[in-house]
Design a protein around this motif. Structure first.
Motif, mmCIF file in Angstrom:
data_model
loop_
_atom_site.group_PDB
_atom_site.id
_atom_site.type_symbol
_atom_site.label_atom_id
_atom_site.label_comp_id
_atom_site.label_asym_id
_atom_site.label_seq_id
_atom_site.Cartn_x
_atom_site.Cartn_y
_atom_site.Cartn_z
ATOM 1 N N GLN A 1 -20.719 27.536 9.685
ATOM 2 C CA GLN A 1 -19.395 27.795 10.251
ATOM 3 C C GLN A 1 -18.349 26.894 9.603
ATOM 4 N N GLN B 1 -12.354 31.855 7.608
ATOM 5 C CA GLN B 1 -12.699 32.715 8.739
ATOM 6 C C GLN B 1 -12.315 31.978 10.021
ATOM 7 N N PRO B 2 -11.435 32.543 10.846
ATOM 8 C CA PRO B 2 -10.906 31.785 11.994
ATOM 9 C C PRO B 2 -11.989 31.410 13.003
ATOM 10 N N GLU B 3 -12.061 30.146 13.336
ATOM 11 C CA GLU B 3 -13.022 29.657 14.332
ATOM 12 C C GLU B 3 -12.546 28.267 14.754
ATOM 13 N N ALA B 4 -12.658 27.968 16.031
ATOM 14 C CA ALA B 4 -12.263 26.647 16.513
ATOM 15 C C ALA B 4 -13.371 25.653 16.205
ATOM 16 N N LEU B 5 -13.080 24.701 15.298
ATOM 17 C CA LEU B 5 -14.096 23.700 14.933
ATOM 18 C C LEU B 5 -13.856 22.425 15.755
ATOM 19 N N THR C 1 -15.241 28.547 7.682
ATOM 20 C CA THR C 1 -13.866 28.277 8.105
ATOM 21 C C THR C 1 -13.080 27.563 7.009
ATOM 22 N N SER D 1 -21.965 20.304 13.800
ATOM 23 C CA SER D 1 -22.075 21.640 14.409
ATOM 24 C C SER D 1 -22.767 22.521 13.371
ATOM 25 N N ALA E 1 -8.715 32.425 20.467
ATOM 26 C CA ALA E 1 -10.135 32.733 20.262
ATOM 27 C C ALA E 1 -10.377 34.234 20.421
ATOM 28 N N THR F 1 -8.512 38.716 15.895
ATOM 29 C CA THR F 1 -8.720 38.910 14.463
ATOM 30 C C THR F 1 -7.424 39.413 13.849
#
Lengths: 228, 411
Positions: free
Chosen positions: B65, B74-78, B69, B61, B161, B164
């Motif tokens: 990112q 830093q919050p993110e769905a991987l 992460t 991806s 998602a 913050t």
């Protein structure tokens, strides 16, 4: 200190008018002043008296002719040499005093020394304080801006005397003073010139001053004439 | 000669103009200094934060990112990669250590990261400042800046998602997504790392899997934590931190895991690319600041030309009293230089203070400790300013001593 006699020969000062046309503002065929003399310069306003004083102080070079003080011909000196000569030999008093208002009485009097010295010596400082005291001024740390006109002219006189000049030039020194202050400043000028055996040249309209001069010259329409 | 009495008199006479000029120069210089100092500090802080992440393996991806992460939390769905890769890496002789990273949950706004003891101690480099490391599922070791007490029990919430979270605060979103059957007990606190990981809550990877109903990655419950995991039971993971045994092996590993459904990145390499982009931005900002400075200097020069013009008579008096042109030049030049140097000094202080303030804001927002310090670049900038200022002052000095004293006195 060498006494200074002056000789002006064939001096003219030319300027351009607003149309670019040349005209003569001062013309002196011959003027001799002996060392230690007191000379008055009189004449109507705009006649060229101040221009004559500037020429004699080396502030303005004549368009033609020579100005000599003793063996020194001013036009032979470059700008720097003329400044040094003025500093060493000439004390000047102006009608508007021309003090530096932000400086104290003492700093104004010591100012000419700063042109050649890093700091005044103890003797020079004592000399300055003596002059200020003799001229009746108190509180030497007062700024020039807060002084009365009479006091300002006395500070200007002390400044003119700090280098122990052999030439004293004064341009209308009493014109903007009241009668009492004018009389005091005139006395101080003559006393100082007498004490230092300086040649004294005063531009003035004041009969009280002119009457005390050895010789009075008239400048009329730029032409120097000896007074009767 | 001593120009100081006249310099003092001049500065006193034009004190408001001088003060205004000092502030104007100060603001112009501050802008350039702040840009430079901030960029340097950000670069150092981000490099420091990535030191513990030599190689990161994740699903193909965005590289940026994955790093944002993993390194900066830093919050993110991987997307997930096959958990078996952990076992493969653990057996690879080129690997000194490999640890999973699993994100997504939060406690009081702090990110919860599932990993192994190996990574929690950064492969033995760190020891807990207080307490101990987690030894069982449902135990947690917290980062230096996490405001929880040793022995405190908390319930994690599922990250949503677009949410913050604010570190240290429980908001409605967090309260509404609790993993009600999971409790975590804080057993230790890690030393300060000056990175976003100071705000992380580290728990065994098994706890993360269990919480999300994925089993614990082992054949039996209650066994030892960490690798080896059971090949049939191990769930997927968002990222794996790999510590290569040798530098050259790092490149071999990166090549090996750049294919077959995985992506391997050197955070340092990506950061270098980021720095290049930042560098270009910085160049433009510095260029803009330089133009700004030039405009300010021109305005100041005009102001000083006007002031010197107004003081023609004053300087003529000095010349009548026996001052040389060089004395006048020194008075004007020194005065202008003092004003410009004072402006540059104010600019340095303002620039550094501004940068410090901005760094505090960045630290509060990201946990990344940015520590701006004076750099040679700042002094070079100020040197150029003072150089230009001195040139301007010389021009003014020449202007001031040009007049015939006789004319100026009677003007």
């Amino acid at each position: 200190m060498a006494e200074q006699s002056a000789t002006l020969s064939g001096v003219t000062v030319n300027r351009r008018d607003s149309n670019g046309k040349m005209f003569t503002t001062l013309s002196v065929d011959q003027l001799s002043i002996s060392a230690g003399a007191c000379i008055g310069i009189a004449g109507p306003s705009g006649a060229g008296k101040s221009t004559l004083l500037d020429v004699m102080a080396g502030l303005l070079l004549p368009s033609s002719g020579t100005v000599a003080w003793g063996a020194t011909v001013l036009s032979n000196l470059n700008d720097r040499e003329r400044a040094v000569w003025r500093r060493q030999y000439v004390g000047q008093v102006f009608q508007d005093f021309l003090l530096i208002p932000e400086l104290s009485i003492l700093a104004n009097v010591l100012l000419p020394l700063s042109f050649s010295h890093l700091w005044p010596s103890v003797d020079q400082r004592q000399h300055a304080l003596g002059l200020i005291h003799d001229l009746g001024l108190k509180d030497v740390e007062r700024r020039a801006a807060v002084l009365s006109r009479g006091e300002q002219q006395r500070v200007a006189l002390a400044r003119a005397l700090i280098m122990r000049p052999s030439i004293l030039l004064a341009d209308e020194p009493t014109a903007s003073l009241d009668q009492a202050s004018a009389a005091l400043v005139t006395d101080l000028l003559f006393d100082a010139a007498g004490r230092q055996k300086a040649t004294l040249i005063i531009v003035s309209h004041d009969p009280a001053i002119l009457s005390r001069m050895d010789q009075v010259h008239q400048v009329v329409a730029g032409k120097l004439q000896e007074a009767p | 000669m001593n120009p100081l009495p006249m310099v003092w008199a001049d500065l006193r006479a034009m004190r408001w103009s001088a003060l205004f000029t000092v502030l104007l120069i100060g603001m112009a210089v501050a802008l350039g200094v702040a840009v430079g100092a901030q960029e340097r500090a950000m670069r150092q802080a981000s490099a420091r934060a990535s030191d513990d992440f030599p190689l990161i393996v994740g699903a193909p991806s965005s590289q940026a990112q994955l790093i944002l992460t993993s390194v900066y939390l830093q919050p993110e769905a991987l997307p997930l990669i096959d958990g078996n890769i952990l076992n493969t890496l653990a057996q690879d002789p080129r690997v000194a250590g490999a640890a999973p990273l699993a994100y997504g949950d939060i406690v009081k706004g702090y990110p919860v990261v599932g990993t192994t003891e190996n990574f929690a101690t950064r492969w033995g480099r760190l020891k807990p400042l207080e307490g101990r490391l987690f030894a069982e599922e449902n135990e947690a070791v917290i980062g230096y800046a996490v405001r929880l007490a040793i022995g405190e029990t908390v319930t994690p919430s599922h990250g949503v998602a677009g949410h913050t979270p604010v570190p240290g605060e429980v908001d409605g979103e967090e309260a509404g997504h609790r993993h009600e059957h999971t409790n975590l007990t804080v057993v230790g606190r890690l030393p300060q790392l000056n990175s976003p990981w100071d705000r992380a809550i580290l728990i065994p990877i098994e706890s993360v899997w269990e919480t999300h109903g994925l089993g614990n990655g082992h054949r039996v419950d209650g066994g030892a934590l960490g690798a080896p995991f059971d090949a049939e039971k191990i769930p997927g993971v968002p990222a794996i931190v790999v510590k290569p045994a040798q530098v050259f092996q790092a490149y071999q590993l990166r090549s090996a895991y750049r294919q077959n459904g995985t992506m391997a990145v050197f955070p340092a390499e990506v950061l270098v690319q980021l720095y290049q982009a930042m560098g270009n931005v910085k160049d433009w900002l510095v260029f803009a600041a330089a133009i700004n400075n030039l405009v300010v200097f021109l305005a100041i020069l005009l102001l000083l030309v006007t002031l010197v013009g107004l003081r023609r008579r004053r300087y003529a008096i000095l010349r009548a009293l026996g001052a040389t042109r060089s004395y006048i030049a020194l008075v004007v030049g020194l005065g202008a230089t003092i004003v410009m140097t004072a402006g540059c000094g104010v600019g340095l202080l303002l620039g550094w203070s501004g940068s410090l303030l901005l760094s505090k804001i960045i630290t509060v927002q990201t946990g990344l400790v940015v520590d701006p310090r004076p750099g040679l670049d700042d002094f070079s900038l100020v040197g150029v300013m003072i150089g230009v200022g001195t040139l301007c002052a010389s021009f003014l000095a020449a202007l001031a001593s040009r007049d015939e004293p006789s004319t100026a006195i009677r003007s």
